[in-house]
Design an enzyme around this catalytic site. Structure first.
Site, PDB file in Angstrom:
ATOM      1  N   TYR A  83     104.078 -48.595  20.167  1.00 43.24           N
ATOM      2  CA  TYR A  83     103.150 -47.803  20.796  1.00 43.24           C
ATOM      3  C   TYR A  83     103.937 -46.788  21.808  1.00 43.24           C
ATOM      4  O   TYR A  83     103.559 -45.517  21.712  1.00 43.24           O
ATOM      5  CB  TYR A  83     101.909 -48.634  21.545  1.00 43.24           C
ATOM      6  CG  TYR A  83     100.965 -47.607  21.964  1.00 43.24           C
ATOM      7  CD1 TYR A  83     100.069 -47.067  21.345  1.00 43.24           C
ATOM      8  CD2 TYR A  83     100.911 -47.368  23.631  1.00 43.24           C
ATOM      9  CE1 TYR A  83      98.983 -45.959  21.965  1.00 43.24           C
ATOM     10  CE2 TYR A  83     100.168 -46.427  24.179  1.00 43.24           C
ATOM     11  CZ  TYR A  83      99.031 -45.781  23.420  1.00 43.24           C
ATOM     12  OH  TYR A  83      98.086 -45.102  23.840  1.00 43.24           O
ATOM     13  N   ILE A 109      87.689 -41.609  23.447  1.00 47.28           N
ATOM     14  CA  ILE A 109      88.045 -40.091  23.828  1.00 47.28           C
ATOM     15  C   ILE A 109      87.708 -38.914  22.961  1.00 47.28           C
ATOM     16  O   ILE A 109      87.287 -38.139  23.022  1.00 47.28           O
ATOM     17  CB  ILE A 109      89.500 -40.071  24.149  1.00 47.28           C
ATOM     18  CG1 ILE A 109      89.883 -41.090  25.521  1.00 47.28           C
ATOM     19  CG2 ILE A 109      90.051 -38.771  24.517  1.00 47.28           C
ATOM     20  CD1 ILE A 109      91.250 -41.170  25.882  1.00 47.28           C
ATOM     21  N   GLY A 110      87.874 -39.333  21.600  1.00 48.46           N
ATOM     22  CA  GLY A 110      87.814 -38.304  20.542  1.00 48.46           C
ATOM     23  C   GLY A 110      86.443 -37.733  20.386  1.00 48.46           C
ATOM     24  O   GLY A 110      86.137 -36.672  20.348  1.00 48.46           O
ATOM     25  N   GLY A 157      90.139 -38.633  14.861  1.00 51.22           N
ATOM     26  CA  GLY A 157      90.017 -39.855  15.706  1.00 51.22           C
ATOM     27  C   GLY A 157      88.584 -39.516  16.286  1.00 51.22           C
ATOM     28  O   GLY A 157      88.416 -40.250  17.693  1.00 51.22           O
ATOM     29  N   ALA A 158      87.539 -38.850  15.821  1.00 53.36           N
ATOM     30  CA  ALA A 158      86.264 -38.686  16.664  1.00 53.36           C
ATOM     31  C   ALA A 158      85.264 -39.270  16.650  1.00 53.36           C
ATOM     32  O   ALA A 158      84.208 -38.856  16.938  1.00 53.36           O
ATOM     33  CB  ALA A 158      86.166 -36.966  16.354  1.00 53.36           C
ATOM     34  N   ASN A 159      85.291 -40.245  15.871  1.00 53.56           N
ATOM     35  CA  ASN A 159      84.158 -41.348  15.744  1.00 53.56           C
ATOM     36  C   ASN A 159      83.897 -42.037  16.910  1.00 53.56           C
ATOM     37  O   ASN A 159      82.653 -42.646  17.098  1.00 53.56           O
ATOM     38  CB  ASN A 159      84.127 -41.973  14.522  1.00 53.56           C
ATOM     39  CG  ASN A 159      85.619 -43.093  14.538  1.00 53.56           C
ATOM     40  OD1 ASN A 159      86.356 -42.650  14.125  1.00 53.56           O
ATOM     41  ND2 ASN A 159      84.899 -44.326  14.770  1.00 53.56           N
ATOM     42  N   SER A 162     100.628 -40.493  26.256  1.00 52.09           N
ATOM     43  CA  SER A 162     100.410 -41.523  27.096  1.00 52.09           C
ATOM     44  C   SER A 162     101.610 -41.434  28.279  1.00 52.09           C
ATOM     45  O   SER A 162     102.618 -41.066  27.777  1.00 52.09           O
ATOM     46  CB  SER A 162     100.457 -42.945  26.527  1.00 52.09           C
ATOM     47  OG  SER A 162     100.293 -43.826  27.446  1.00 52.09           O
TER      48      SER A 162
END
Length: 325
Positions: free
Chosen positions: A204, A54-55, A49-51, A178
């Site tokens: 979630y 936080i990522g 999820g780096a796009n 979380s």
């Protein structure tokens, strides 16, 4: 009482002010990455999820420390844009994109095969990818979408890459959870949609409890290998994670943004767990958003529940199936 009258009531103002103050206080950090000398030259890291959000901030910092940085993203277009931005900002050419959709076990397996085929080592795996607000949906593989994206996909990915992590030890697995795990429920039936937790928030929260349990059980199983497993809460961060919610929730989130952590601030304790010298050798722990150690919620410390969830996850991902000879 109509909505306008309710919003003008003094109690509403005071509650809003208190919420803003609490959110502002959680922005404080005890650790400054600029004071950490860790250099990652010769190391390889993966950030899911780096796009964006936080990522991307985590990947940016690890690339700045000279790591070979693999951005594991679902979108080719957005992922490549992030790669180019990080390369330009850090001067590190060893930033690459590999496509990964954690909601698909087939995608996870393809990603892992490519990594094992092409990478000689893996020093840090950051399981950051996550989603909320999705409607209930069962994937073609018979798994619930949110639970697979946030928990079961990362579970499978980590297990498929364990041998490479062990061969690169000391190595670290960093799982992003979380503080909302404290109100989650770890029911294995959620993973297939046989049972529904009751709404977006409940789903979630439950995935985040599963992240905590997974991290603890992984740490137990990795004892003596030189690979550590820790889990963290980034706090309340201003990212695009609310994009799947309705306009009312998105508006409220927008209004609270001045009090929230920026993605750069929200990434700090993930970076801390990934590179800080003082975390070396620490495993099976939960870190608060200010980088301090804390006990997770009681359900997150239930070793029996962690083992039960692990076994069910093995079954659903096929990890527990031994090949026939």
């Amino acid at each position: 009482m109509d909505l306008l009258s309710a919003c003008s009531h003094p109690c509403w103002f005071l509650l809003t002010l208190l919420l803003g103050l609490l959110l502002w206080l959680q922005r404080r950090q005890r650790w400054d990455p600029r004071k950490c000398p860790t250099d990652l030259s010769g190391k390889t890291v993966i950030v899911t999820g780096a796009n964006s959000g936080i990522g991307k901030c985590v990947a940016m910092e690890l690339a700045r420390r000279n790591a070979r940085t693999i951005l594991a993203c679902r979108s080719q277009e957005r992922g490549q844009a992030a790669v180019e931005e990080i390369r330009a900002a850090t001067g590190n050419p060893a930033v690459v994109l590999r496509l990964l959709d954690t909601s698909s076990l087939r995608s996870v397996r393809a990603f892992a095969r490519a990594v094992l085929r092409e990478e000689k080592r893996l020093d840090v795996l950051v399981n950051n990818a996550g989603v909320t607000g999705l409607p209930f949906a069962v994937t073609p593989e018979g798994l619930e979408m949110t639970f697979t994206t946030n928990y079961l996909g990362p579970f499978l990915l980590t297990n498929l890459l364990l041998d490479l992590l062990k061969a690169s030890a000391p190595a670290r697995v960093v799982n992003v959870s979380s503080f909302r795990h404290s109100v989650g429920t770890a029911d294995g039936r959620y993973l297939t949609g046989q049972q529904r937790p009751g709404g977006h928030d409940a789903a979630y929260n439950s995935t985040k409890l599963m992240n905590v349990l997974f991290s603890a059980e992984l740490s137990r199983r990795l004892h003596g290998t030189g690979v550590t497993s820790n889990v963290l809460s980034p706090g309340v961060v201003s990212t695009n994670i609310m994009r799947h919610f309705g306009w009312a929730m998105r508006t409220l989130f927008f209004l609270l943004r001045p009090f929230l952590k920026s993605p750069e601030q929200g990434a700090i304790n993930t970076i801390y767990c990934a590179v800080a010298e003082e975390v070396l050798g620490i495993t099976g722990k939960y870190f608060r958003s200010d980088c301090s150690l804390a006990l997770p919620a009681p359900a997150g410390r239930d070793a029996g529940l962690a083992r039960k969830l692990w076994e069910e996850s093995e079954r659903l991902t096929g990890l527990g199936i031994r090949p026939q000879h």
